[in-house]
Design an enzyme around this catalytic site. Structure first.
Site, short mmCIF file in Angstrom:
data_model
loop_
_atom_site.label_atom_id
_atom_site.label_comp_id
_atom_site.label_asym_id
_atom_site.label_seq_id
_atom_site.Cartn_x
_atom_site.Cartn_y
_atom_site.Cartn_z
N ARG A 306 0.82 -1.23 0.00
CA ARG A 306 0.00 0.00 0.00
C ARG A 306 0.85 1.27 0.00
NH1 ARG A 306 -3.18 -2.86 3.96
NH2 ARG A 306 -4.83 -3.98 2.89
N LYS A 328 1.44 11.30 -10.52
CA LYS A 328 0.45 10.49 -11.23
C LYS A 328 1.17 9.24 -11.69
CE LYS A 328 -3.23 13.27 -13.31
NZ LYS A 328 -3.82 13.78 -14.57
N GLU A 370 5.11 18.11 -24.68
CA GLU A 370 4.72 18.52 -23.32
C GLU A 370 5.39 19.85 -22.96
OE1 GLU A 370 2.28 17.06 -22.05
OE2 GLU A 370 2.41 14.87 -22.07
N LYS A 412 5.02 22.62 -14.21
CA LYS A 412 4.40 21.41 -13.64
C LYS A 412 4.48 21.45 -12.12
CE LYS A 412 3.16 16.85 -13.77
NZ LYS A 412 2.82 15.72 -14.57
N GLU A 422 -5.77 16.59 -8.56
CA GLU A 422 -6.55 17.04 -9.71
C GLU A 422 -7.99 17.41 -9.33
OE1 GLU A 422 -6.28 15.79 -14.39
OE2 GLU A 422 -6.42 14.20 -12.92
N ARG A 426 -5.13 21.29 -11.61
CA ARG A 426 -4.25 20.33 -12.28
C ARG A 426 -4.79 19.89 -13.63
NH1 ARG A 426 -0.66 15.37 -9.80
NH2 ARG A 426 0.24 14.81 -11.81
N ASN A 430 -3.72 18.59 -18.62
CA ASN A 430 -4.29 17.62 -19.54
C ASN A 430 -4.59 18.24 -20.91
OD1 ASN A 430 -6.39 14.95 -19.70
ND2 ASN A 430 -4.71 14.88 -18.24
N HIS A 433 -4.72 16.27 -24.17
CA HIS A 433 -4.65 14.85 -23.83
C HIS A 433 -5.93 14.08 -24.07
CE1 HIS A 433 -0.84 16.01 -22.19
NE2 HIS A 433 -0.58 14.79 -21.77
N HIS A 437 -4.95 10.85 -25.82
CA HIS A 437 -5.08 9.51 -25.24
C HIS A 437 -5.98 8.62 -26.10
CE1 HIS A 437 -3.84 10.61 -20.81
NE2 HIS A 437 -2.82 10.55 -21.64
N HIS A 449 3.60 9.04 -26.94
CA HIS A 449 2.62 9.89 -26.26
C HIS A 449 2.65 11.33 -26.81
CE1 HIS A 449 0.30 11.39 -22.83
NE2 HIS A 449 1.26 12.26 -22.56
N1 LIG Z 1 2.64 10.61 -14.88
C1 LIG Z 1 2.52 11.71 -15.58
O1 LIG Z 1 2.22 12.78 -15.05
C2 LIG Z 1 2.82 11.67 -17.03
C3 LIG Z 1 3.01 12.85 -17.73
C4 LIG Z 1 3.30 12.79 -19.08
C5 LIG Z 1 3.42 11.56 -19.72
N2 LIG Z 1 3.27 10.43 -19.00
C6 LIG Z 1 3.46 9.11 -19.63
O2 LIG Z 1 4.80 9.03 -20.08
C7 LIG Z 1 4.87 8.09 -21.14
C8 LIG Z 1 5.72 8.64 -22.26
O3 LIG Z 1 7.02 8.85 -21.79
P1 LIG Z 1 8.27 9.05 -22.77
O4 LIG Z 1 7.91 9.95 -23.87
O5 LIG Z 1 9.41 9.36 -21.93
O6 LIG Z 1 8.39 7.64 -23.47
P2 LIG Z 1 8.94 6.22 -23.00
O7 LIG Z 1 9.08 6.09 -21.56
O8 LIG Z 1 8.08 5.25 -23.70
O9 LIG Z 1 10.41 6.22 -23.63
C9 LIG Z 1 10.57 6.23 -25.03
C10 LIG Z 1 11.63 5.19 -25.45
O10 LIG Z 1 12.92 5.69 -25.12
C11 LIG Z 1 13.66 4.71 -24.37
N3 LIG Z 1 14.56 5.48 -23.54
C12 LIG Z 1 14.29 6.14 -22.39
N4 LIG Z 1 15.34 6.87 -22.01
C13 LIG Z 1 16.31 6.68 -22.93
C14 LIG Z 1 17.62 7.19 -23.08
N5 LIG Z 1 18.12 8.09 -22.25
N6 LIG Z 1 18.35 6.77 -24.14
C15 LIG Z 1 17.80 5.89 -25.05
N7 LIG Z 1 16.56 5.40 -24.95
C16 LIG Z 1 15.82 5.79 -23.91
C17 LIG Z 1 12.58 3.92 -23.68
O11 LIG Z 1 13.02 2.64 -23.30
C18 LIG Z 1 11.50 3.85 -24.75
O12 LIG Z 1 11.78 2.84 -25.67
C19 LIG Z 1 3.44 7.79 -21.54
O13 LIG Z 1 3.07 6.55 -21.05
C20 LIG Z 1 2.64 8.89 -20.87
O14 LIG Z 1 1.33 8.48 -20.59
C21 LIG Z 1 2.97 10.45 -17.68
O1 LIG Z 2 0.18 15.55 -14.51
C1 LIG Z 2 -0.94 15.71 -14.99
O2 LIG Z 2 -1.92 15.95 -14.31
C2 LIG Z 2 -1.14 15.54 -16.44
O3 LIG Z 2 -2.26 15.54 -16.91
C3 LIG Z 2 0.08 15.43 -17.26
C4 LIG Z 2 -0.12 14.74 -18.59
O4 LIG Z 2 0.87 15.29 -19.46
C5 LIG Z 2 0.13 13.24 -18.52
O5 LIG Z 2 0.09 12.68 -19.78
C6 LIG Z 2 -0.73 12.47 -17.56
O6 LIG Z 2 -0.26 11.16 -17.43
C7 LIG Z 2 -2.15 12.37 -18.02
O7 LIG Z 2 -2.92 12.00 -16.95
P1 LIG Z 2 -4.33 11.33 -17.08
O8 LIG Z 2 -4.92 11.55 -15.73
O9 LIG Z 2 -5.08 12.02 -18.17
O10 LIG Z 2 -4.11 9.92 -17.39
#
Ligand SMILES: NC(=O)c1ccc[n+]([C@@H]2O[C@H](COP(=O)([O-])OP(=O)(O)OC[C@H]3O[C@@H](n4cnc5c(N)ncnc54)[C@H](O)[C@@H]3O)[C@@H](O)[C@H]2O)c1
Ligand SMILES: O=C(O)C(=O)C[C@@H](O)[C@H](O)[C@H](O)COP(=O)(O)O
Length: 545
Positions: A306, A328, A370, A412, A422, A426, A430, A433, A437, A449
């Protein structure tokens, strides 16, 4: 008199932190911001202090922070926009090398606009700016040794003007500090305040930051699990070995690359590895990789027992500016993107810019979506910097890379500091998105993404325009800036019915009501609820290929 080499005062949004950090680097000294000190001490963002305790209480905290900093900080110091309103604070500045960074009202509205994260400018920004500046200008001038205008100047030019005006020797150690013979330029530290019961933490941006890991992990942890994608197998193993050398029982868990890691099956695989290692509540997960890796690593940490502590080490632009910050965490399901997850902030975020050296250009550019989003929703200087040099924006070697990354992180950090779960603000993160998405799901999570979000932002801009909220120039600006860095603008026209279906399960939806983030202008995000289906279709018509 010992104390700061330079004290920067001026209104919010004038660029005190950007210029201050630049200046500190040029002078070979450190940068400090009293607003950050106050946030760290109070454990909550300034907007919340204003809201909960009122301005008077905030000014008292500020007086204390300024007194401590002018007495003890030898480098570059910047004060909050309203610090000069307090008579005692003004007295503390007497005889100090104070620089007033000025900007005119139009520039202020352009830069800060209706940024809801700023506590004092909630409505009618132009009139409020004028009133604010009428009340404060003479106070800034009273404390300042010199005034430097920032309008139409780059942060580099402003820093140079300050060096010239105060005749500061570059690379000099600050007075009152014994010189070690070395200049130290530490990482930039951006604070994320604790909110909704979570602890505050820092985002560090710089080079060679992995040395910070043991301190963040702490000595209560005995075991550490390093989760990394296949693409970073060597890095993952090196970090594991390093932590093992430091006495931790360290395991590496290799995950599939990209979205293939964000599944229930991969989470179950990680839980099994943690269980077999005897991972307890004091042990720590480290996620090293892009946003997909930090999303699943954070989710595994949120769900194991948890909730155990975790640290994010983002290695993509997108991970650094967005995914690793704000807590998130989650995975995708066949029904939609990020549908299962938890809010579980990391204990710290280490953005080592050198990690970007190995990132393929396609992935680097995806992260710029982003960055550009942050520009449109809150910080127009980001858009200006990209438009000034789109080619440079596409590479780590570009002249504004660190600034673009840091500015996006600040957007951010500021938003999630006041609304972790959110509840309102927050949602602006989005932007783009909702359709983005839906496209990702339609492509079975094979697309990057950022590419999907790019199209989603063009769609949101068209929606804003058709709803009569967004002016033509700003809507068109989406296309030019996104295209200039190589991001896509269109998607298959025949897919609309499927995309509409996918959008219904978006987390911003309420019952049958679709909700979108749109803009009233740059830096003025707002929610559009239940738009007419014909308007949605027409907006999609503008992005369909
Ligand atoms: N949690 C949040 O607030 C939030 C915000 C924005 C996006 N996201 C999520 O983030 C994801 C996208 O992230 P991303 O664009 O970083 O893509 P990713 O994590 O898929 O990475 C892209 C590719 O690059 C590779 N890689 C990573 N670092 C590397 C490096 N330094 N050198 C070479 N290869 C490398 C990875 O293995 C992958 O194949 C999505 O799933 C999206 O939903 C989450
Ligand atoms: O941090 C946030 O809040 C965002 O919405 C950032 C987005 O760029 C990101 O892709 C996030 O993962 C989207 O969240 P979701 O709640 O729509 O899944």
């Amino acid at each position: 008199m010992s104390g700061p080499l330079v004290v920067l005062v001026g209104p919010m949004g004038v660029g005190k932190s950007t210029v201050g950090e630049l200046l500190a680097a040029r002078l070979g000294t450190t940068y400090r911001d009293t607003d950050a000190d106050i946030v760290a001490e109070a454990g909550k963002p300034i907007a919340e202090i204003f809201y909960d305790e009122g301005e008077e209480h905030f000014r008292a905290l500020e007086r204390r922070a300024v007194a401590a900093a002018v007495a003890g900080h030898p480098g570059v110091l910047s004060l909050g926009g309203g610090a000069v309103l307090d008579g005692t604070t003004r007295e503390l500045l007497a005889g100090r090398p104070v620089v007033y960074l000025s900007m005119d009202v139009d520039e202020a509205v352009r830069r800060v606009g209706l940024n809801t994260a700023r506590p004092l400018l909630a409505v009618n920004p132009r009139r409020q700016w004028r009133e604010l500046m009428d009340a404060r200008r003479h106070l800034y001038e009273e404390v300042a040794r010199t005034v430097v205008a920032t309008d139409e100047h780059t942060p580099e030019e402003v820093a140079q003007a300050i060096i010239d005006a105060l005749e500061l020797p570059e690379g000099a150690a600050a007075p009152g500090v014994e010189s070690t013979g070395m200049t130290q330029q530490g990482p930039t530290r951006i604070q994320v305040a604790g909110s909704a019961g979570s602890d505050p933490y820092e985002v560090l941006v710089g080079h060679r930051l992995l040395g910070e890991l043991p301190q963040l992990i702490g000595d209560r942890a005995r075991r550490v699990a390093v989760l990394h994608p296949e693409a970073l197998a060597e890095t993952g193993e090196a970090v594991r070995q390093d932590l093992a050398d430091q006495g931790y029982e360290a395991i590496a868990i290799q995950l599939p690359n990209a979205e293939e890691a964000k599944t229930a099956e991969v989470a179950a695989y990680c839980w099994k590895a943690l269980g077999q290692t005897g991972f307890t509540r004091t042990d720590v997960v480290v996620g090293i990789g892009g946003g997909a890796t930090t999303d699943i690593a954070g989710f595994v940490a949120a769900t194991w027992l948890r909730g155990v502590r975790w640290i994010a080490v983002p290695t993509t632009v997108l991970g650094m500016v967005d995914a690793a910050i704000g807590g998130k965490t989650g995975i995708n399901t066949a029904e939609g993107k990020n549908l299962v997850g938890a809010f579980h902030p990391p204990a710290g975020v280490l953005c080592d810019l050198a990690a970007l050296e190995s990132l393929p250009v396609h992935d680097y550019v995806s992260g710029l979506a982003e960055v550009i989003k942050s520009g449109f929703i809150a910080d127009p200087v980001i858009l200006d910097l990209i438009e000034a040099d789109p080619e440079g924006a596409r590479t780590l070697a570009g002249p504004h890379t660190a600034e673009l990354i840091e500015r996006s992180i600040r957007v951010k950090a500021e938003v999630v500091s006041s609304d972790l779960k959110e509840a309102g603000l927050r949602e602006i993160l989005n932007y783009g998105h909702t359709l983005g998405h839906a496209i990702e799901k339609n492509e079975r999570y094979k697309w990057r993404h950022g590419a999907a979000v790019s199209i989603g932002m063009v769609f949101a801009a068209e929606l804003g325009r058709l709803a009569g909220r967004l002016d033509d120039a700003t809507a068109d600006r989406h296309r030019t800036v996104l295209e200039s860095v190589g991001l896509p603008l269109t998607y298959r026209g025949d897919q609309w019915p499927r995309l509409l279906e996918n959008m219904k399960i978006d987390k911003k939806s309420r019952g049958d009501l679709l909700r979108f983030i749109v803009l009233d202008g740059v830096g003025k995000p707002t929610v559009l609820e239940g738009p007419d289906p014909a308007v949605l279709l027409a907006a999609y018509g503008e992005v369909s290929a």
